[in-house]
Design an enzyme around this catalytic site. Sequence first.
Site, PDB file in Angstrom:
ATOM      1  N   HIS A 161      14.868  17.792 -21.155  1.00 11.15           N
ATOM      2  CA  HIS A 161      14.918  17.583 -22.611  1.00 11.15           C
ATOM      3  C   HIS A 161      13.841  16.586 -23.019  1.00 11.15           C
ATOM      4  CE1 HIS A 161      17.433  17.948 -26.388  1.00 11.15           C
ATOM      5  NE2 HIS A 161      16.484  17.074 -26.720  1.00 11.15           N
ATOM      6  N   GLU A 219      25.242  16.867 -31.210  1.00 11.22           N
ATOM      7  CA  GLU A 219      24.789  15.485 -31.288  1.00 11.22           C
ATOM      8  C   GLU A 219      25.095  14.961 -32.690  1.00 11.22           C
ATOM      9  OE1 GLU A 219      20.910  12.677 -30.390  1.00 11.22           O
ATOM     10  OE2 GLU A 219      20.613  14.546 -31.470  1.00 11.22           O
ATOM     11  N   HIS A 272      19.715  23.006 -29.704  1.00 11.47           N
ATOM     12  CA  HIS A 272      20.333  21.703 -29.918  1.00 11.47           C
ATOM     13  C   HIS A 272      21.711  21.913 -30.553  1.00 11.47           C
ATOM     14  CE1 HIS A 272      16.420  20.152 -29.087  1.00 11.47           C
ATOM     15  NE2 HIS A 272      16.660  18.934 -29.516  1.00 11.47           N
ATOM     16  N   ASP A 276      14.312  12.863 -24.442  1.00  8.43           N
ATOM     17  CA  ASP A 276      14.243  13.332 -25.826  1.00  8.43           C
ATOM     18  C   ASP A 276      12.864  13.069 -26.436  1.00  8.43           C
ATOM     19  OD1 ASP A 276      15.144  14.563 -28.107  1.00  8.43           O
ATOM     20  OD2 ASP A 276      16.745  13.144 -28.534  1.00  8.43           O
ATOM     21  N   ASP A 277      12.668  11.905 -27.029  1.00 12.30           N
ATOM     22  CA  ASP A 277      11.402  11.523 -27.673  1.00 12.30           C
ATOM     23  C   ASP A 277      11.062  10.085 -27.305  1.00 12.30           C
ATOM     24  OD1 ASP A 277      10.748  13.826 -29.628  1.00 12.30           O
ATOM     25  OD2 ASP A 277      12.849  13.400 -30.081  1.00 12.30           O
ATOM     26  N   HIS A 326      10.604  16.505 -25.957  1.00  8.54           N
ATOM     27  CA  HIS A 326       9.856  17.145 -27.033  1.00  8.54           C
ATOM     28  C   HIS A 326       8.371  16.832 -26.918  1.00  8.54           C
ATOM     29  CE1 HIS A 326      13.306  18.644 -29.318  1.00  8.54           C
ATOM     30  NE2 HIS A 326      13.932  17.556 -28.904  1.00  8.54           N
TER      31      HIS A 326
END
Length: 345
Positions: free
Chosen positions: A17, A204, A201, A282-283, A19
Amino acid sequence: MSGRRRELASLPKAHLHLHFTGSMRHGTLVELAARDGVHLPEALVADWPPRLSAADEKGWFRFQRLYDVARSVLRTPEDVRRLVLEAAEDDVADGGRWLEIQVDPSGYAARFGGITAFTDLVLDAVRDASARTGLGIAVLVAANRTRHPLDARTLARLAAQYAGRGVVGFGLSNDERRGTTSDFAPAFAIADRAGLLLAPHGGELAGPAHVHACVEELRAGRLGHGVRATEDPALLDRLVARGVAFEVCPVSNVALGVYSDLTSVPLPQLLEAGATVALGADDPLLFGSRLEGQYATMRAAHDLSDEQLAELARMSFQASRAPSDLVARALADIDTWLDPSPVSA
Protein backbone atom coordinates in the site's frame (compact mmCIF):
# COMPACT_ATOMS: atom_id res chain seq x y z
CA MET A 1 7.65 -12.29 24.53
CA SER A 2 11.28 -12.88 23.68
CA GLY A 3 13.68 -10.39 25.23
CA ARG A 4 15.64 -10.12 22.02
CA ARG A 5 14.76 -7.22 19.72
CA ARG A 6 15.92 -7.89 16.18
CA GLU A 7 16.59 -5.10 13.71
CA LEU A 8 13.45 -4.35 11.72
CA ALA A 9 15.34 -3.00 8.71
CA SER A 10 16.71 -6.49 8.01
CA LEU A 11 13.28 -8.18 8.20
CA PRO A 12 12.22 -8.98 4.60
CA LYS A 13 8.92 -7.30 3.72
CA ALA A 14 6.49 -6.80 0.87
CA HIS A 15 4.97 -3.32 0.56
CA LEU A 16 1.43 -3.45 -0.78
CA HIS A 17 0.00 0.00 0.00
CA LEU A 18 2.05 2.87 -1.39
CA HIS A 19 0.68 5.70 -3.52
CA PHE A 20 2.73 7.07 -6.39
CA THR A 21 3.14 10.78 -5.58
CA GLY A 22 2.89 10.02 -1.87
CA SER A 23 6.05 7.91 -2.12
CA MET A 24 8.16 10.98 -2.97
CA ARG A 25 10.98 11.96 -0.65
CA HIS A 26 10.38 15.26 1.09
CA GLY A 27 13.76 16.54 -0.03
CA THR A 28 12.91 15.71 -3.64
CA LEU A 29 9.63 17.61 -3.38
CA VAL A 30 11.40 20.70 -2.08
CA GLU A 31 14.14 20.46 -4.70
CA LEU A 32 11.80 20.03 -7.67
CA ALA A 33 9.51 22.81 -6.46
CA ALA A 34 12.47 25.20 -6.19
CA ARG A 35 13.66 24.23 -9.67
CA ASP A 36 10.40 25.29 -11.30
CA GLY A 37 9.30 28.04 -8.93
CA VAL A 38 6.38 26.06 -7.51
CA HIS A 39 5.16 27.63 -4.27
CA LEU A 40 4.79 25.03 -1.54
CA PRO A 41 2.48 25.69 1.41
CA GLU A 42 4.15 25.83 4.80
CA ALA A 43 2.58 22.46 5.64
CA LEU A 44 4.93 20.94 3.07
CA VAL A 45 7.98 22.96 4.09
CA ALA A 46 8.55 24.36 7.59
CA ASP A 47 5.59 22.51 9.13
CA TRP A 48 6.32 19.16 7.48
CA PRO A 49 4.96 16.58 8.05
CA PRO A 50 1.62 18.40 7.96
CA ARG A 51 -1.05 18.17 10.61
CA LEU A 52 -3.90 16.40 8.91
CA SER A 53 -7.42 15.24 9.60
CA ALA A 54 -10.07 13.63 7.43
CA ALA A 55 -12.83 13.70 10.00
CA ASP A 56 -14.91 15.85 7.66
CA GLU A 57 -14.96 16.90 4.01
CA LYS A 58 -12.95 20.05 4.72
CA GLY A 59 -10.16 18.03 6.31
CA TRP A 60 -10.01 15.63 3.38
CA PHE A 61 -9.99 18.55 0.94
CA ARG A 62 -6.91 19.96 2.68
CA PHE A 63 -5.17 16.60 2.49
CA GLN A 64 -6.04 16.28 -1.21
CA ARG A 65 -4.87 19.83 -1.92
CA LEU A 66 -1.45 19.06 -0.47
CA TYR A 67 -1.29 15.88 -2.53
CA ASP A 68 -2.19 17.79 -5.70
CA VAL A 69 0.52 20.40 -5.00
CA ALA A 70 3.05 17.61 -4.60
CA ARG A 71 1.94 15.99 -7.85
CA SER A 72 2.43 19.27 -9.68
CA VAL A 73 6.22 19.21 -9.21
CA LEU A 74 6.52 16.13 -11.43
CA ARG A 75 7.18 17.84 -14.76
CA THR A 76 9.49 15.59 -16.79
CA PRO A 77 10.03 11.89 -17.48
CA GLU A 78 13.25 12.19 -15.47
CA ASP A 79 11.22 13.36 -12.46
CA VAL A 80 9.03 10.28 -12.72
CA ARG A 81 12.04 8.00 -13.01
CA ARG A 82 13.65 9.67 -10.02
CA LEU A 83 10.52 9.23 -7.89
CA VAL A 84 10.26 5.52 -8.69
CA LEU A 85 13.97 4.88 -8.13
CA GLU A 86 14.01 6.72 -4.81
CA ALA A 87 10.87 4.90 -3.64
CA ALA A 88 12.60 1.61 -4.48
CA GLU A 89 15.80 2.63 -2.70
CA ASP A 90 13.82 3.62 0.41
CA ASP A 91 11.94 0.33 0.47
CA VAL A 92 15.17 -1.65 0.10
CA ALA A 93 16.66 0.30 3.02
CA ASP A 94 13.59 -0.71 5.04
CA GLY A 95 13.94 -4.41 4.21
CA GLY A 96 11.63 -4.35 1.21
CA ARG A 97 11.87 -7.21 -1.29
CA TRP A 98 8.66 -6.52 -3.24
CA LEU A 99 6.64 -3.35 -3.90
CA GLU A 100 3.22 -2.86 -5.44
CA ILE A 101 2.95 0.86 -6.13
CA GLN A 102 -0.46 2.36 -6.84
CA VAL A 103 -1.03 5.05 -9.46
CA ASP A 104 -3.96 6.82 -11.11
CA PRO A 105 -2.63 7.64 -14.60
CA SER A 106 -5.43 10.14 -15.23
CA GLY A 107 -3.92 12.43 -12.59
CA TYR A 108 -0.76 12.81 -14.72
CA ALA A 109 -2.14 12.39 -18.24
CA ALA A 110 -2.35 16.06 -19.21
CA ARG A 111 1.36 16.64 -18.63
CA PHE A 112 2.67 13.31 -19.95
CA GLY A 113 0.78 12.72 -23.19
CA GLY A 114 -2.22 10.75 -21.97
CA ILE A 115 -2.91 7.79 -19.72
CA THR A 116 -1.26 5.21 -21.98
CA ALA A 117 1.93 7.20 -22.47
CA PHE A 118 2.17 7.86 -18.74
CA THR A 119 1.59 4.19 -17.90
CA ASP A 120 4.33 3.24 -20.35
CA LEU A 121 6.66 5.73 -18.65
CA VAL A 122 5.89 4.41 -15.16
CA LEU A 123 6.38 0.78 -16.19
CA ASP A 124 9.68 1.61 -17.86
CA ALA A 125 10.77 3.48 -14.72
CA VAL A 126 9.73 0.46 -12.64
CA ARG A 127 11.81 -1.93 -14.75
CA ASP A 128 14.83 0.35 -14.47
CA ALA A 129 14.46 0.86 -10.70
CA SER A 130 14.01 -2.86 -10.15
CA ALA A 131 17.16 -3.65 -12.13
CA ARG A 132 19.17 -1.04 -10.26
CA THR A 133 18.00 -1.88 -6.72
CA GLY A 134 17.08 -5.57 -6.84
CA LEU A 135 13.59 -4.78 -5.53
CA GLY A 136 10.71 -6.57 -7.24
CA ILE A 137 8.15 -3.95 -8.29
CA ALA A 138 4.69 -4.11 -9.84
CA VAL A 139 1.95 -1.54 -10.44
CA LEU A 140 -1.69 -1.26 -9.40
CA VAL A 141 -3.76 1.08 -11.55
CA ALA A 142 -6.25 2.95 -9.35
CA ALA A 143 -9.37 4.85 -10.30
CA ASN A 144 -10.53 7.93 -8.40
CA ARG A 145 -13.93 7.59 -6.79
CA THR A 146 -14.53 11.35 -6.97
CA ARG A 147 -14.54 11.07 -10.78
CA HIS A 148 -17.24 9.55 -12.99
CA PRO A 149 -17.48 5.73 -12.95
CA LEU A 150 -17.00 5.75 -16.73
CA ASP A 151 -13.49 7.10 -16.11
CA ALA A 152 -12.90 4.07 -13.89
CA ARG A 153 -13.93 1.78 -16.74
CA THR A 154 -11.41 3.46 -19.02
CA LEU A 155 -8.68 2.88 -16.43
CA ALA A 156 -9.78 -0.71 -15.89
CA ARG A 157 -9.44 -1.37 -19.63
CA LEU A 158 -6.02 0.25 -19.52
CA ALA A 159 -4.99 -1.95 -16.60
CA ALA A 160 -6.30 -5.02 -18.41
CA GLN A 161 -4.14 -4.20 -21.44
CA TYR A 162 -1.06 -4.28 -19.22
CA ALA A 163 -2.01 -7.37 -17.21
CA GLY A 164 1.01 -9.63 -17.11
CA ARG A 165 3.23 -6.78 -18.30
CA GLY A 166 3.88 -5.04 -15.00
CA VAL A 167 0.33 -4.27 -13.85
CA VAL A 168 -0.99 -6.74 -11.28
CA GLY A 169 -4.07 -5.06 -9.84
CA PHE A 170 -6.84 -2.49 -9.98
CA GLY A 171 -7.88 -0.20 -7.14
CA LEU A 172 -10.22 2.62 -6.19
CA SER A 173 -8.93 5.48 -4.04
CA ASN A 174 -9.71 8.96 -2.69
CA ASP A 175 -12.40 9.81 -0.12
CA GLU A 176 -14.44 6.62 0.29
CA ARG A 177 -17.38 8.68 1.57
CA ARG A 178 -17.80 10.13 -1.94
CA GLY A 179 -19.63 8.50 -4.82
CA THR A 180 -21.61 5.26 -4.86
CA THR A 181 -19.45 2.16 -4.63
CA SER A 182 -21.77 -0.05 -6.68
CA ASP A 183 -21.40 2.34 -9.63
CA PHE A 184 -17.78 1.19 -9.95
CA ALA A 185 -18.66 -2.51 -10.16
CA PRO A 186 -18.51 -2.61 -14.01
CA ALA A 187 -14.94 -1.28 -13.91
CA PHE A 188 -13.92 -3.94 -11.40
CA ALA A 189 -15.60 -6.62 -13.53
CA ILE A 190 -13.35 -5.57 -16.45
CA ALA A 191 -10.27 -5.87 -14.23
CA ASP A 192 -11.46 -9.18 -12.83
CA ARG A 193 -11.85 -10.69 -16.29
CA ALA A 194 -8.24 -9.73 -16.97
CA GLY A 195 -7.11 -11.68 -13.92
CA LEU A 196 -6.07 -8.60 -11.96
CA LEU A 197 -6.10 -8.34 -8.19
CA LEU A 198 -9.06 -6.24 -7.02
CA ALA A 199 -7.95 -3.90 -4.22
CA PRO A 200 -10.25 -0.94 -3.53
CA HIS A 201 -9.87 1.38 -0.55
CA GLY A 202 -12.51 0.70 2.09
CA GLY A 203 -12.98 0.67 5.82
CA GLU A 204 -10.83 3.63 6.83
CA LEU A 205 -12.91 6.82 6.58
CA ALA A 206 -16.14 4.82 6.29
CA GLY A 207 -17.26 1.96 8.50
CA PRO A 208 -18.17 -1.73 8.15
CA ALA A 209 -21.04 -1.10 5.74
CA HIS A 210 -18.60 0.19 3.17
CA VAL A 211 -16.24 -2.73 3.72
CA HIS A 212 -19.20 -4.98 2.99
CA ALA A 213 -19.94 -3.03 -0.21
CA CYS A 214 -16.34 -3.30 -1.40
CA VAL A 215 -16.33 -7.05 -0.94
CA GLU A 216 -19.82 -7.83 -2.21
CA GLU A 217 -20.14 -5.29 -5.02
CA LEU A 218 -16.52 -4.87 -6.14
CA ARG A 219 -15.41 -8.42 -5.25
CA ALA A 220 -12.34 -7.13 -3.41
CA GLY A 221 -9.62 -9.69 -2.79
CA ARG A 222 -7.61 -7.19 -0.79
CA LEU A 223 -8.76 -4.08 1.04
CA GLY A 224 -6.91 -0.79 1.14
CA HIS A 225 -7.08 -0.30 4.92
CA GLY A 226 -10.18 -2.26 5.98
CA VAL A 227 -9.41 -1.67 9.65
CA ARG A 228 -12.94 -0.63 10.54
CA ALA A 229 -14.21 -4.10 9.75
CA THR A 230 -13.21 -4.79 13.35
CA GLU A 231 -16.31 -2.82 14.40
CA ASP A 232 -18.44 -5.71 13.07
CA PRO A 233 -17.00 -9.04 14.30
CA ALA A 234 -19.37 -11.11 12.16
CA LEU A 235 -18.29 -9.23 9.04
CA LEU A 236 -14.65 -9.63 10.00
CA ASP A 237 -15.13 -13.37 10.38
CA ARG A 238 -16.68 -13.56 6.90
CA LEU A 239 -13.76 -11.64 5.39
CA VAL A 240 -11.25 -13.93 7.07
CA ALA A 241 -13.14 -16.99 5.81
CA ARG A 242 -13.03 -15.58 2.28
CA GLY A 243 -9.31 -14.89 2.52
CA VAL A 244 -9.64 -11.12 2.01
CA ALA A 245 -6.36 -9.45 2.98
CA PHE A 246 -6.00 -6.10 4.77
CA GLU A 247 -3.50 -3.38 3.84
CA VAL A 248 -3.11 -1.67 7.22
CA CYS A 249 -1.41 1.74 7.36
CA PRO A 250 -1.15 2.62 11.06
CA VAL A 251 0.60 5.99 10.88
CA SER A 252 -1.80 7.39 8.28
CA ASN A 253 -4.80 6.08 10.24
CA VAL A 254 -3.74 8.21 13.19
CA ALA A 255 -2.64 11.21 11.12
CA LEU A 256 -6.05 11.37 9.43
CA GLY A 257 -7.91 11.06 12.72
CA VAL A 258 -9.37 7.60 12.14
CA TYR A 259 -7.83 6.59 15.48
CA SER A 260 -6.68 8.85 18.28
CA ASP A 261 -3.30 7.15 18.76
CA LEU A 262 -1.27 4.18 17.59
CA THR A 263 -2.40 1.95 20.45
CA SER A 264 -5.96 2.30 19.13
CA VAL A 265 -5.13 0.93 15.67
CA PRO A 266 -6.92 -2.47 15.83
CA LEU A 267 -4.07 -4.64 14.58
CA PRO A 268 -4.37 -7.10 17.51
CA GLN A 269 -8.08 -7.60 16.77
CA LEU A 270 -7.34 -8.35 13.13
CA LEU A 271 -4.62 -10.83 14.03
CA GLU A 272 -6.76 -12.46 16.69
CA ALA A 273 -9.49 -13.01 14.10
CA GLY A 274 -6.98 -14.73 11.80
CA ALA A 275 -6.88 -11.98 9.17
CA THR A 276 -4.11 -11.70 6.61
CA VAL A 277 -2.51 -8.30 7.22
CA ALA A 278 0.16 -6.40 5.26
CA LEU A 279 1.49 -3.20 6.81
CA GLY A 280 1.91 -0.26 4.42
CA ALA A 281 3.11 3.34 4.52
CA ASP A 282 0.31 4.82 2.34
CA ASP A 283 1.78 8.30 1.62
CA PRO A 284 5.14 8.81 3.37
CA LEU A 285 5.43 12.29 1.86
CA LEU A 286 2.39 13.45 3.82
CA PHE A 287 2.61 11.20 6.88
CA GLY A 288 6.37 11.26 7.46
CA SER A 289 6.80 7.52 7.99
CA ARG A 290 7.98 4.81 5.61
CA LEU A 291 7.66 1.03 5.58
CA GLU A 292 9.93 0.13 8.49
CA GLY A 293 8.18 2.80 10.56
CA GLN A 294 4.88 0.92 10.35
CA TYR A 295 6.46 -2.16 11.88
CA ALA A 296 8.29 -0.10 14.50
CA THR A 297 5.16 1.78 15.61
CA MET A 298 3.10 -1.41 15.86
CA ARG A 299 5.90 -3.15 17.77
CA ALA A 300 5.92 -0.29 20.28
CA ALA A 301 2.17 0.33 20.44
CA HIS A 302 1.13 -3.32 20.83
CA ASP A 303 4.27 -4.85 22.33
CA LEU A 304 4.60 -7.21 19.39
CA SER A 305 7.11 -10.00 19.63
CA ASP A 306 9.65 -10.66 16.91
CA GLU A 307 7.67 -13.79 16.06
CA GLN A 308 4.54 -11.69 15.50
CA LEU A 309 6.46 -9.20 13.39
CA ALA A 310 7.89 -12.04 11.31
CA GLU A 311 4.38 -13.36 10.76
CA LEU A 312 3.25 -9.93 9.58
CA ALA A 313 6.13 -9.93 7.11
CA ARG A 314 5.20 -13.44 5.90
CA MET A 315 1.60 -12.37 5.37
CA SER A 316 2.72 -9.36 3.33
CA PHE A 317 4.24 -11.74 0.78
CA GLN A 318 1.32 -14.16 0.93
CA ALA A 319 -1.10 -11.31 0.13
CA SER A 320 1.06 -10.02 -2.72
CA ARG A 321 1.25 -10.78 -6.43
CA ALA A 322 5.00 -11.38 -6.18
CA PRO A 323 6.47 -14.26 -8.23
CA SER A 324 6.56 -17.55 -6.38
CA ASP A 325 10.36 -17.82 -6.40
CA LEU A 326 10.71 -14.34 -4.85
CA VAL A 327 8.16 -15.26 -2.18
CA ALA A 328 9.95 -18.53 -1.39
CA ARG A 329 13.30 -16.76 -0.94
CA ALA A 330 11.76 -14.05 1.20
CA LEU A 331 9.96 -16.54 3.46
CA ALA A 332 13.19 -18.47 3.95
CA ASP A 333 15.00 -15.25 4.82
CA ILE A 334 12.28 -14.33 7.32
CA ASP A 335 12.92 -17.67 9.04
CA THR A 336 16.63 -16.84 9.09
CA TRP A 337 15.87 -13.41 10.56
CA LEU A 338 14.09 -15.15 13.41
CA ASP A 339 16.58 -17.96 13.91
CA PRO A 340 19.91 -17.13 12.27
CA SER A 341 22.26 -20.05 11.78
CA PRO A 342 25.47 -19.86 13.80
CA VAL A 343 28.37 -18.34 11.89
CA SER A 344 31.19 -20.85 11.44
CA ALA A 345 34.68 -19.86 12.50
